[in-house]
Enzyme design. Sequence first.
Site, short mmCIF file in Angstrom:
data_model
loop_
_atom_site.label_atom_id
_atom_site.label_comp_id
_atom_site.label_asym_id
_atom_site.label_seq_id
_atom_site.Cartn_x
_atom_site.Cartn_y
_atom_site.Cartn_z
CG HIS B 82 -1.74 1.29 1.28
ND1 HIS B 82 -2.89 1.45 0.54
CD2 HIS B 82 -1.57 2.45 1.97
CE1 HIS B 82 -3.39 2.65 0.77
NE2 HIS B 82 -2.62 3.28 1.63
CG ASP B 161 -12.26 3.44 6.45
OD1 ASP B 161 -11.61 4.21 7.18
OD2 ASP B 161 -12.16 3.44 5.21
NE ARG B 168 -10.12 10.68 9.26
CZ ARG B 168 -9.28 9.88 8.60
NH1 ARG B 168 -9.66 8.67 8.24
NH2 ARG B 168 -8.07 10.29 8.31
CB SER B 183 -8.69 5.19 7.51
OG SER B 183 -9.32 5.18 6.26
CE LYS B 187 -9.44 2.48 3.41
NZ LYS B 187 -9.64 3.84 2.88
#
Lengths: 443, 443
Positions: B82, B161, B168, B183, B187
């Site tokens: 990621h 989320d 947010r 967050s 995921k």
Amino acid sequence: MRAPDIIRKKRDGEPLEPAEIAWMVRGIATREVLDYQWSALLMAIYWRGMSPAETVALTEAMLHSGTVVDLARIAGPKIDKHSTGGVGDKTSLILAPIAAAAGVMVPMVSGRGLGHTGGTLDKLESIPGFRVDLDLDQYARVLEQCGLVLVGQTAEIAPADKKLYALRDATSTVESIPLIAASIMSKKLAEGIDGLVLDVKTGDGAFMNTLERSQELARTMCEIGARMGKRMTALVTRMDEPLGLAVGNALEVIECAACLKGEGPADLMTLSLELAAEMVLMAGLEPSIEAARAVCQRTLDDGAALERFRRVIAAQGGDPRVVDDPGLLPRARHQTPLLAPRSGCVVRARAKPIGHATVLLGAGRSRMEDGVDHSVGVMLHKKVGDRVAAGEPLCTLHHDGESRLDEARVLIQEAFEIADHAVEPAPLMVERIAISPAKTSGP
Amino acid sequence: MRAPDIIRKKRDGEPLEPAEIAWMVRGIATREVLDYQWSALLMAIYWRGMSPAETVALTEAMLHSGTVVDLARIAGPKIDKHSTGGVGDKTSLILAPIAAAAGVMVPMVSGRGLGHTGGTLDKLESIPGFRVDLDLDQYARVLEQCGLVLVGQTAEIAPADKKLYALRDATSTVESIPLIAASIMSKKLAEGIDGLVLDVKTGDGAFMNTLERSQELARTMCEIGARMGKRMTALVTRMDEPLGLAVGNALEVIECAACLKGEGPADLMTLSLELAAEMVLMAGLEPSIEAARAVCQRTLDDGAALERFRRVIAAQGGDPRVVDDPGLLPRARHQTPLLAPRSGCVVRARAKPIGHATVLLGAGRSRMEDGVDHSVGVMLHKKVGDRVAAGEPLCTLHHDGESRLDEARVLIQEAFEIADHAVEPAPLMVERIAISPAKTSGP
């Protein structure tokens, strides 16, 4: 403007422009700002605080979210008093008739009791027939006739404050001095007053947990009012034990009538007279606080204040005979004395548990939508500094034989502390703050 | 439990219990906790932070608000990568085929571009026919067939989320390290992975504004993953200038194909290979990072990685011939070079304005609901450290002749800085963090 940008500024500790605050408040009604954006901003304000200029802008925006009463056509100085709330705090019902009898116009909008503190409206409604829900025309008419009027907040007054207060309650952002100050002042300034005397409580039974915070709240409210062109005086006063002897709605009305006859407990008499004298001084009716005190005392001595109380009760639909005949007020079915477990001197009679105990008896509410029982409450027989013998009654619980009596009794037992050594009660008055509006500042 | 009590604890800086955090997250679906209560809590978290234990609890609660994919029946180590996002950051399309060819199973769930950064899904969708919206069965099947799968987040993955992210965004509480980390991790952990390699960007084009915050985010995510039983490695890498030469969806796919043929720009080749090698090492397929690098290089040399890329494109409905024939990809109508205003050395080519310029050309979106033009973008010809002569092209804008071209051109002109003195580009890799799960910690 965009709500996230305004939230970000406050989050980062940057000052908000008055126009930004006004836009956020207008956004409540226009739905341009959503509840969850306001609650994030409220938490950021709780964290970062607000400057005096920001607090004034918030107050003005909430004030102008609804009707602002115009009392200009009514002659005379319009002065109100506001207390931050306490246990047995019934000065409004005493000082308003006194000040009115001394020549002040007193347009008083009050609230209901919540949590451990009582509310003026609940006390008034214990008087058979008394109506607190006047419309704005009736409000002005009663004020003109009686020199005082005692009502509840209508839906037209500061609706943005009502909304934000509900949000603060649900998001634990109540205890912020600028938010408290703006909330109180927006409602008070909507009454159409020229000046305001504040009674900011401090101590066990007050909402502010330290003297420093009580003083800061007092200063903040005075500053807001002065910047908005109002004369402002604040007394910071102790709320460690209940004020007077009566706690509970009808019981307190009886005590107020006694005070207006000059027969009330010393602490309550003194504070009510002092606040009334501040109103007379602020109104410009007397040149000094000493002269104002003397005038107020005279309204008690000659029965003028008591007569004003009878008059406003009648004007608002109530039975004025309650002033002379307490038997016309609701009375609880049972009276249970609570006896001293030992001999000695009362060194503490904590207001907060005593207030909670009267809520358990039914005199107050823990949620705004609950009703109250006007008849129940607690009558103190001993206060701090008093000597007591073992087995002598400390107080009497007025109740309806309901099951929560035992809980209430335990709370009160623990609220009283008896010691061998003697104590003097601490002086009621802690600090006085007075601010006049700057000549240049406009409304 | 009551939301105001939990908000108050965090407001006052007290740690929240995992059960309290779980209750708040469940309350989103059950409506026991309202949006405005969550947004106040988000601001309080922004203010007070979260301990590692709290951040893990939030991650777990959001993870379990939806489907957690179970890939246990698929043999082999499941490792994903990621990136926190950057400009020209297209390593996913390169390293996933490399790692798959080296024996890693790569179940990759990606996002779309937002603001100045691009998104893997938008890049993939520039390939005619390519589908990123596979259901969970198709997801597992493609992974099994190809050793990699490249999809978007489904509605079943971490719905809490999704809700909190929207809050947010509307309340300026995005830039909180524990909230960002929870967050991302909720995921990623829903994908069914055994380990995760993170590429945490730092610098002008990154979301984290300082190196310290990038490092803190990297450490926080590694700690969450390890506490939840996953192998975790993070590289903190520079995102001062765009990665590679292509910025824009189809342009980047072309560059990825070139990389898989061993013909890409040095910075992009190096970082993609390094991240792939970390995945191979994490998978336990090689004993050292050097050996892992060598294996990854071999998948380029023998064409195995390129073949994996063709295979996954075909498996997901796309036309695999784009790998060899860029003419099959969408192409912008106009190519306008931007010329160097002077001679010298490129000392800066700021990623953020270049990213914003490609959004203006239509390659990205400023709101999540906008569409993108896959054909447009910017091809750089010069990067930091390159010498350039006055009038030589710095880059070429690929566009459709639309009006915002001028704005984009100005942004890019200002992004480039040319000086007399020569500079070396700063090394891409700043820090490496690796944490293995404690033997005792279970999911």
